[in-house]
Design an enzyme around this catalytic site. Structure first.
Site, PDB file in Angstrom:
ATOM      1  N   THR A  34       2.437  -5.035  18.519  1.00  0.00           N
ATOM      2  CA  THR A  34       2.778  -5.786  19.724  1.00  0.00           C
ATOM      3  C   THR A  34       3.835  -6.861  19.453  1.00  0.00           C
ATOM      4  OG1 THR A  34       1.869  -7.474  21.215  1.00  0.00           O
ATOM      5  CG2 THR A  34       0.687  -7.139  19.175  1.00  0.00           C
ATOM      6  N   TYR A  70      -5.954 -12.501  19.192  1.00  0.00           N
ATOM      7  CA  TYR A  70      -5.373 -11.161  19.360  1.00  0.00           C
ATOM      8  C   TYR A  70      -4.078 -11.043  18.555  1.00  0.00           C
ATOM      9  CZ  TYR A  70      -2.950  -7.238  21.658  1.00  0.00           C
ATOM     10  OH  TYR A  70      -2.261  -6.075  21.914  1.00  0.00           O
TER      11      TYR A  70
HETATM   12  N1  LIG Z   1       0.252  -1.423  27.099  1.00  0.00           N
HETATM   13  C1  LIG Z   1       1.047  -2.294  26.515  1.00  0.00           C
HETATM   14  O1  LIG Z   1       1.929  -2.840  27.176  1.00  0.00           O
HETATM   15  C2  LIG Z   1       0.908  -2.603  25.051  1.00  0.00           C
HETATM   16  C3  LIG Z   1       1.825  -3.499  24.478  1.00  0.00           C
HETATM   17  C4  LIG Z   1       1.710  -3.809  23.119  1.00  0.00           C
HETATM   18  C5  LIG Z   1       0.736  -3.212  22.349  1.00  0.00           C
HETATM   19  N2  LIG Z   1      -0.151  -2.347  22.926  1.00  0.00           N
HETATM   20  C6  LIG Z   1      -1.140  -1.712  22.051  1.00  0.00           C
HETATM   21  O2  LIG Z   1      -1.100  -0.314  22.306  1.00  0.00           O
HETATM   22  C7  LIG Z   1      -2.395   0.236  22.148  1.00  0.00           C
HETATM   23  C8  LIG Z   1      -2.767   1.034  23.391  1.00  0.00           C
HETATM   24  O3  LIG Z   1      -2.722   0.183  24.509  1.00  0.00           O
HETATM   25  P1  LIG Z   1      -3.011   0.715  25.987  1.00  0.00           P
HETATM   26  O4  LIG Z   1      -2.191  -0.099  26.909  1.00  0.00           O
HETATM   27  O5  LIG Z   1      -2.913   2.193  26.023  1.00  0.00           O
HETATM   28  O6  LIG Z   1      -4.524   0.228  26.163  1.00  0.00           O
HETATM   29  P2  LIG Z   1      -5.802   0.996  26.726  1.00  0.00           P
HETATM   30  O7  LIG Z   1      -6.863  -0.049  26.871  1.00  0.00           O
HETATM   31  O8  LIG Z   1      -5.467   1.810  27.912  1.00  0.00           O
HETATM   32  O9  LIG Z   1      -6.185   1.963  25.518  1.00  0.00           O
HETATM   33  C9  LIG Z   1      -6.958   1.560  24.428  1.00  0.00           C
HETATM   34  C10 LIG Z   1      -8.059   2.576  24.228  1.00  0.00           C
HETATM   35  O10 LIG Z   1      -8.826   2.182  23.095  1.00  0.00           O
HETATM   36  C11 LIG Z   1     -10.190   2.357  23.410  1.00  0.00           C
HETATM   37  N3  LIG Z   1     -10.971   1.401  22.618  1.00  0.00           N
HETATM   38  C12 LIG Z   1     -11.072   0.065  22.807  1.00  0.00           C
HETATM   39  N4  LIG Z   1     -11.877  -0.475  21.899  1.00  0.00           N
HETATM   40  C13 LIG Z   1     -12.284   0.535  21.105  1.00  0.00           C
HETATM   41  C14 LIG Z   1     -13.136   0.615  19.971  1.00  0.00           C
HETATM   42  N5  LIG Z   1     -13.752  -0.484  19.478  1.00  0.00           N
HETATM   43  N6  LIG Z   1     -13.327   1.822  19.396  1.00  0.00           N
HETATM   44  C15 LIG Z   1     -12.731   2.934  19.894  1.00  0.00           C
HETATM   45  N7  LIG Z   1     -11.944   2.925  20.971  1.00  0.00           N
HETATM   46  C16 LIG Z   1     -11.711   1.737  21.566  1.00  0.00           C
HETATM   47  C17 LIG Z   1     -10.321   2.107  24.900  1.00  0.00           C
HETATM   48  O11 LIG Z   1     -11.451   2.748  25.463  1.00  0.00           O
HETATM   49  C18 LIG Z   1      -9.005   2.671  25.421  1.00  0.00           C
HETATM   50  O12 LIG Z   1      -9.132   4.020  25.827  1.00  0.00           O
HETATM   51  C19 LIG Z   1      -3.321  -0.929  21.840  1.00  0.00           C
HETATM   52  O13 LIG Z   1      -3.490  -0.978  20.432  1.00  0.00           O
HETATM   53  C20 LIG Z   1      -2.566  -2.148  22.319  1.00  0.00           C
HETATM   54  O14 LIG Z   1      -2.889  -3.294  21.579  1.00  0.00           O
HETATM   55  C21 LIG Z   1      -0.077  -2.033  24.255  1.00  0.00           C
END
Ligand SMILES: NC(=O)c1ccc[n+]([C@@H]2O[C@H](COP(=O)([O-])OP(=O)(O)OC[C@H]3O[C@@H](n4cnc5c(N)ncnc54)[C@H](O)[C@@H]3O)[C@@H](O)[C@H]2O)c1
Length: 357
Positions: free
Chosen positions: A129, A172
């Site tokens: 991130t 975070y």
């Molecule tokens: N969406 C964004 O803009 C963004 C930006 C920067 C970083 N990220 C990173 O990208 C990744 C995906 O983000 P996203 O937006 O798809 O989020 P999201 O919440 O849609 O997906 C995350 C998934 O991880 C699962 N999860 C959460 N905790 C868990 C655990 N303890 N064990 C197993 N599964 C678990 C959730 O059920 C979910 O399906 C994350 O690591 C997030 O930090 C996202």
């Protein structure tokens, strides 16, 4: 559990980015194993959608990253690992920093160890991130057209590059940043082919935007439901937004070029051409839906950046990425998807946030 011999493992594969990545990889002919605890409300819909679209290609394990045995079992025969599962919200990490640590740091380390112990040099690509760069409070800003812009012409033109010093803010930021560094170090210390994508704000279909994360989808959901939006801060904060299909392409390219990019981190976002303030997004949503949206303002949140735009030159050049989808087109595509899904999404939460990365 998978019956496939060598699947691609996607942790968090039921989530927003993970389900889009799984769809792409399955469409490309790969068997995909999803490891997801289904903690995000609504993501079980993504999983059902994937399994209906690719019945012979997608398999899933419902388990938590903290279950080291289940994680090691899922990683055992993987030909590549995309690590996206995480505690994803700054707000939640402020409430429970220990759980955030357990999931994001311990979970990542457990996965790296599971891969290392197999001794097969399986590629691991990690979803990091922009929060690893902190709040960027030292970057002088000015207001231009109701949006923050850096005074420094180089940052203004290109955004924040990978040369920016790391500066973890909020639990975070610390947990994702530590995981980011472990993933990179496993390339250095153990010659694992790993790479890190430091994402800005990603948006698009299958995003279950809530009060804590996923603000583009969240604003749209609220607006389409005729509900008010709360913005934390003054709404002039700027982010570069990237459409999810372009994001998925970057992950696939990183895997394809893993020997070239191993041990490297890339900033990944929509870049300067897709940098928008929250106010600009709300105005555009009003234009799209043809009515005013009620907006109120709350205090700034911890670690919130007034300005973050990714310098995407390294990612674009090294990963061979095309010009990203323009934000107006992407937001229209997301609105179309949300309209089609209406009624099936989780309840829109009360208090949207911009803590989207
Ligand atoms: N969406 C964004 O803009 C963004 C930006 C920067 C970083 N990220 C990173 O990208 C990744 C995906 O983000 P996203 O937006 O798809 O989020 P999201 O919440 O849609 O997906 C995350 C998934 O991880 C699962 N999860 C959460 N905790 C868990 C655990 N303890 N064990 C197993 N599964 C678990 C959730 O059920 C979910 O399906 C994350 O690591 C997030 O930090 C996202």
């Amino acid at each position: 559990m998978s019956t496939t011999k060598n699947p691609v493992l996607i942790t968090g594969g039921a989530g927003f980015i993970g389900s889009n990545l799984a769809d792409r990889l399955a469409s490309d002919g790969h068997d995909v194993l999803i490891f997801d605890a289904l903690r995000r409300p609504g993501v079980e819909r993504n999983l059902r959608w994937l399994q209906a679209r690719h019945p012979s290609r997608i398999s899933a394990v419902t388990a938590d990253l903290r279950d080291e045995r289940a994680l090691a079992e899922a990683a055992r025969d993987a030909k590549a690992v995309f690590h996206l599962a995480a505690q994803v919200a700054v707000t939640t990490s402020m409430v429970d920093p220990v759980e955030d640590f357990e999931v994001n740091i311990r979970g990542t380390l457990a996965l790296l160890e599971a891969v290392r112990r197999r001794g097969r040099r399986t590629p691991v690509i990690f979803a990091s991130t922009n929060k690893v760069y902190g709040d960027l409070a030292d970057v002088p800003l000015e207001l231009v057209d109701d949006a923050y812009a850096p005074v420094d012409p180089a940052i203004r033109a290109q955004g924040v590059s990978e040369a920016r010093p790391l500066d973890f803010h909020t639990p975070y930021g610390c947990s994702k940043g530590a995981a980011d560094q472990y993933v990179l170090d496993y390339a250095r210390s153990f010659d694992l082919p790993t790479a890190v994508l430091r994402m800005s704000c990603i948006y698009g279909p299958r995003q279950m935007g809530t009060e804590d994360q996923g603000w583009v989808a969240h604003f749209l959901i609220r607006a389409l439901n005729g509900e008010p939006i709360t913005i934390y801060g003054d709404g002039r904060q700027v982010r570069d937004v990237l459409f999810v299909a372009d994001t998925v392409q970057a992950y696939v390219s990183a895997w394809e070029r893993i020997e070239q990019v191993k041990g490297r981190a890339f900033n990944l976002g929509g870049g300067a051409a897709n940098a928008i303030s929250l106010r600009q997004l709300v105005a555009h949503i009003e234009h799209l839906i043809g009515r005013k949206v009620e907006v109120s303002y709350g205090d700034w949140r911890a670690g919130d950046q007034r300005y973050y735009v990714s310098d995407t030159r390294a990612a674009r050049q090294t990963l061979g990425l095309a010009e990203p989808t323009g934000w107006k087109r992407g937001v229209a595509l997301l609105a179309d998807w949300l309209r089609a899904e209406k009624g099936g999404l989780p309840e829109a939460a009360e208090t949207p946030s911009v803590e989207a990365a």
